[in-house]
Design an enzyme around this catalytic site. Structure first.
Site: not given
Length: 220
Positions: A47-50
């Site tokens: 996911t792009e949020n880490g």
């Protein structure tokens, strides 16, 4: 008539494209449903949020409001998961380390160029990570219903919405068909619903072709 929720038909079919060991990014909307159909595949969701190692949707027993997917829905995580900053997450994407990106779309043209972030005369939040994923992922699969709410086809001869990048996607999975993009244009790889290629072409507004004669024999 479609025998089940069209969104889940699309997600389930995309899950079949994923292979053990792949790092996969799931975008907002239908793509997030793919995680429900991975079964026992050893796929690492990013996911792009880490987060690398996202699990299936969270239940009441393992709910953590700080763990969310691209659609801000609560998710779980695998024992092998790792957490890092959003900057590191985008470095992973831009560095070409994501094997497959699954993205929603507003439109895709006959060459495989997509628009998925801006609708004319409507306020937007911005393109987000779409441009990075289109550019950085090794393979891009788009997941969407074939027609918008107003009945217009999302598969178009030319984009009328803002592009998400000049990189062409590999596959478009809709509730009706799986479509591959080649230098000669879109080719129907598989039909998922009881409909002929002629009927599908009429709905889309231009003639579609099967990838080869094999598919004509097996899907009509």
């Amino acid at each position: 008539m479609l025998s089940q929720d069209k969104r889940h038909i699309i997600a389930k079919r995309i899950a079949e494209e994923l292979e053990d060991g792949q790092i996969v990014n799931l975008g907002i909307g239908i793509p997030t449903l793919v995680s429900e159909y991975l079964d026992n595949k050893e796929v690492f969701l990013q996911t792009e949020n880490g987060l690398l190692g996202m699990g299936p949707p969270a239940t009441e027993e393992n709910l953590d409001i700080d763990l969310i997917n691209a659609g801000k829905e609560p998710v779980s995580y695998l024992k092998s998961a790792s957490f890092f900053s959003s900057a590191d997450s985008f470095a992973l994407i831009r560095g070409g380390h994501v094997d497959v990106a699954v993205l929603g779309i507003l439109q895709v043209d006959i060459h495989g160029e997509i628009a998925n972030w801006a609708v004319p005369n409507q306020p937007i939040l911005g393109v987000g990570g779409a441009m990075d994923l289109v550019t950085g992922a090794k393979k891009v699969i788009v997941a969407a219903t074939l027609f918008a709410k107003d009945g217009t086809s999302k598969l178009v001869k030319e984009l009328t919405y803002k592009t998400s990048g000049i990189r062409k996607v590999d596959l478009f999975v809709s509730e009706y068909a799986v479509i591959k993009f080649t230098e000669e244009g879109p080719r129907v790889v598989e039909i998922l619903e009881d409909i002929s290629i002629e009927e599908l072409s009429e709905k889309v507004g231009f003639q579609l072709e099967f990838e080869n004669a094999f598919h004509i024999q097996n899907f009509i």
